[in-house]
Design a protein around this motif. Structure first.
Motif, mmCIF file in Angstrom:
data_model
loop_
_atom_site.group_PDB
_atom_site.id
_atom_site.type_symbol
_atom_site.label_atom_id
_atom_site.label_comp_id
_atom_site.label_asym_id
_atom_site.label_seq_id
_atom_site.Cartn_x
_atom_site.Cartn_y
_atom_site.Cartn_z
ATOM 1 N N VAL A 1 0.859 -1.184 0.000
ATOM 2 C CA VAL A 1 0.000 0.000 0.000
ATOM 3 C C VAL A 1 0.895 1.233 0.000
ATOM 4 O O VAL A 1 1.817 1.354 0.812
ATOM 5 N N CYS A 2 0.647 2.145 -0.897
ATOM 6 C CA CYS A 2 1.508 3.318 -1.018
ATOM 7 C C CYS A 2 0.681 4.524 -1.450
ATOM 8 O O CYS A 2 -0.537 4.429 -1.643
ATOM 9 N N GLY A 3 1.345 5.642 -1.601
ATOM 10 C CA GLY A 3 0.679 6.839 -2.082
ATOM 11 C C GLY A 3 -0.277 7.437 -1.069
ATOM 12 O O GLY A 3 -0.104 7.309 0.151
ATOM 13 N N GLN A 4 -1.337 8.070 -1.569
ATOM 14 C CA GLN A 4 -2.287 8.768 -0.715
ATOM 15 C C GLN A 4 -3.013 7.844 0.255
ATOM 16 O O GLN A 4 -3.199 8.212 1.425
ATOM 17 N N PRO A 5 -3.446 6.630 -0.164
ATOM 18 C CA PRO A 5 -4.099 5.742 0.809
ATOM 19 C C PRO A 5 -3.221 5.442 2.014
ATOM 20 O O PRO A 5 -3.690 5.467 3.159
ATOM 21 N N LEU A 6 -1.944 5.154 1.783
ATOM 22 C CA LEU A 6 -1.036 4.865 2.889
ATOM 23 C C LEU A 6 -0.869 6.087 3.782
ATOM 24 O O LEU A 6 -0.894 5.983 5.014
ATOM 25 N N GLN A 7 -0.720 7.240 3.168
ATOM 26 C CA GLN A 7 -0.550 8.469 3.942
ATOM 27 C C GLN A 7 -1.778 8.749 4.805
ATOM 28 O O GLN A 7 -1.656 9.099 5.983
ATOM 29 N N ASP A 8 -2.965 8.572 4.223
ATOM 30 C CA ASP A 8 -4.196 8.815 4.976
ATOM 31 C C ASP A 8 -4.332 7.844 6.147
ATOM 32 O O ASP A 8 -4.707 8.242 7.260
ATOM 33 N N ILE A 9 -4.044 6.575 5.903
ATOM 34 C CA ILE A 9 -4.180 5.568 6.953
ATOM 35 C C ILE A 9 -3.201 5.834 8.089
ATOM 36 O O ILE A 9 -3.572 5.786 9.271
ATOM 37 N N MET A 10 -1.954 6.136 7.762
ATOM 38 C CA MET A 10 -0.955 6.375 8.798
ATOM 39 C C MET A 10 -1.304 7.607 9.628
ATOM 40 O O MET A 10 -1.081 7.639 10.843
ATOM 41 N N GLN A 11 -1.855 8.628 8.985
ATOM 42 C CA GLN A 11 -2.270 9.822 9.722
ATOM 43 C C GLN A 11 -3.446 9.517 10.643
ATOM 44 O O GLN A 11 -3.490 9.973 11.791
ATOM 45 N N ASP A 12 -4.395 8.726 10.141
ATOM 46 C CA ASP A 12 -5.593 8.442 10.926
ATOM 47 C C ASP A 12 -5.313 7.518 12.100
ATOM 48 O O ASP A 12 -5.967 7.616 13.146
ATOM 49 N N VAL A 13 -4.369 6.617 11.944
ATOM 50 C CA VAL A 13 -4.051 5.688 13.028
ATOM 51 C C VAL A 13 -3.597 6.449 14.267
ATOM 52 O O VAL A 13 -4.024 6.146 15.387
#
Length: 496
Positions: free
Chosen positions: A272-284
């Motif tokens: 998983v990379c790009g915007q989805p990964l960034q969003d998930i890591m921020q939300d966690v």
């Protein structure tokens, strides 16, 4: 008979000497509170110790002796002096004293249940009957992680948790009579007096015809009208929720069909990379960061990350939104990570209308909500129209997160209880209607969308008791209307 697990808890009683009044709860500004933990840095009275589901008190509160002194007092000149340097007898320099109180709880085992059942001549149905009548059988506020608000660990008071656990006892007691959780079988029971049967809106033919558009009723065969009434009235007890969510949601069947899928997804989450990964890591990191389970050392944040990434790899979560992390977090507080993955998968695939998030089809639920307001509460609808008040200021966010992103975890879980028990997600719209009916008069005083949004969200984040909301939703007669509109939209989409 196996030896039960025993846990002893403690709290400390603190007193200061007053020249005129003697020993008592006389405090200087910097003193410990009258009751505290051992360090004295937290208030901890005896009444705040409650027992989790599956445990009972084995003893009453007793003083822990200090050597030969049965009263157990430790005397010192000041509370800052460690206990090991205190004296067991008072002297001229003794201005403060403290003593330890202890109480032991034991975990109930199958042997306890079996022994009680075989030796009870009163016709009791077993262990859960005893638990439901036990006034001391309550939840420990330090371990009941569900009883917290979404933004931290400062949620339910001890009294609110006692009420929550009272409901759990009743739920255990009633479901024990009509549902064998371990076998998934149903025991026929009579309906409780005064409770209405819950109608089945679609027959098996409708279910089969609508399987492809996610609008079929997925009610588990074990959910009789008596079971559904119990879920509406009390919610599911935490000790029953994991097994019942798995079965009622259909997640258990999905897991049996693909037992290795989650483990295989774990091998690919690093892709998983790009915007989805960034969003998930921020939300966690911003999902309930002060909650003990999701805090840095709680372990929950890492599990949340893995489940979200697995759902992303599997293509379950459409158009990723921050609210999804709270949905997963709510389920994760009730189930292990692997089972959470399957429950959330079933929730999105089978219970929500197609395109609910990615195509913003929840907007159609908002439109339906407004139509119901116009028909059932024309005065509120007219007032909102006159003042140009938009209900979407709160309702859109509530629906987006399935109430998990704005309500305490325990409240959101209770809404999901009804969703899984009924086999459809009509409760989402009906909860909005019941909320509006509850605060009808207050809403007629609102003068702007901002005031409505602030009122609704402030109420939501401190809402630990929704008994009246659930009672209204159970009797509203709107379930068939919501499902009909959703089916009609699905048919129109199919034609177009």
């Amino acid at each position: 008979m196996t030896d039960p697990l025993r846990v002893t808890v403690e709290c400390w009683e603190n007193q200061r000497y007053h020249p005129l009044k003697g020993w008592g709860f006389h405090r200087l500004p910097m003193d410990r509170t009258a009751w505290s933990n051992k360090k004295g840095d937290a208030v901890l009275c005896r009444d705040s110790f409650l027992t989790p589901i599956g445990w009972i008190w084995a003893t009453e509160w007793t003083v822990a002796p200090n050597g030969q002194h049965r009263e157990g007092w430790f005397y010192a000149a000041d509370f800052s002096i460690p206990t090991r340097f205190c004296s067991s007898t008072p002297n001229s320099m003794s201005y403060v004293r403290r003593r330890k109180w202890v109480r032991t709880r034991v975990q109930l085992t199958y042997d306890d249940d079996h022994h009680h059942h075989n030796n009870n001549n009163s016709g009791s149905v077993g262990l859960l009957d005893v638990l439901s009548h036990s006034s001391s059988f309550q939840a420990d506020p330090r371990v009941v992680w569900l009883s917290t608000s979404f933004y931290g660990f400062t949620g339910a008071t001890v009294e609110e948790q006692r009420e929550d656990q009272r409901r759990q006892h009743i739920c255990c007691y009633k479901l024990h009579r009509c549902l064998d959780v371990s076998r998934g079988s149903v025991i026929t029971v009579e309906e409780e007096e005064g409770e209405e049967d819950t109608e089945v809106l679609c027959n098996n033919n409708n279910n089969n015809n609508n399987n492809n558009n996610n609008l079929s009723l997925h009610r588990h065969p074990s959910v009789t009208s008596a079971v559904l009434n119990c879920v509406y009235n009390y919610g599911l007890a935490q000790c029953l929720r994991p097994a019942l969510w798995l079965e009622w949601s259909g997640a258990a069947s999905l897991q049996r069909e693909s037992p290795r899928m989650y483990d295989e997804l774990m091998l690919h989450i690093d892709k998983v990379c790009g915007q989805p990964l960034q969003d998930i890591m921020q939300d966690v990191v911003r999902t309930a960061p002060r909650h003990p389970f999701f805090a840095k050392d709680g372990g929950g944040a890492e599990e949340l990350r893995k489940v979200l990434l697995a759902l992303e790899v599997a293509g379950v979560l459409p158009s990723y939104h921050q609210a999804f992390s709270y949905i997963v977090a709510t389920v994760l507080l009730n189930l292990p990570a692997k089972e959470t993955f399957w429950v959330v998968t079933s929730l999105f695939d089978q219970f929500l209308p197609h395109g609910y998030h990615e195509e913003y089809r929840l907007q159609e639920d908002l439109i339906l909500y407004k139509q119901i307001l116009e028909n059932k509460m024309p005065d509120v609808f007219a007032h909102f129209k006159l003042r140009r008040i938009e209900v979407s200021v709160f309702a859109s966010g509530w629906l987006q997160g399935l109430f998990c992103a704005h309500f305490p975890f325990c409240t959101a879980a209770r809404i999901l209880d009804v969703l899984f028990a009924e086999g459809d997600s009509s409760i989402l719209v009906r909860f909005l209607v019941a909320f509006t009916m509850k605060f009808r008069l207050e809403m007629l005083e609102m003068d702007s969308s901002g005031s409505l949004g602030h009122f609704a969200n402030e109420w939501a984040r401190n809402c630990f008791d929704i008994d009246d909301i659930m009672t209204a939703a159970k009797k509203d007669g709107l379930r068939s209307i919501v499902l009909f509109h959703r089916m009609e939209r699905a048919q129109n989409d199919k034609v177009s």
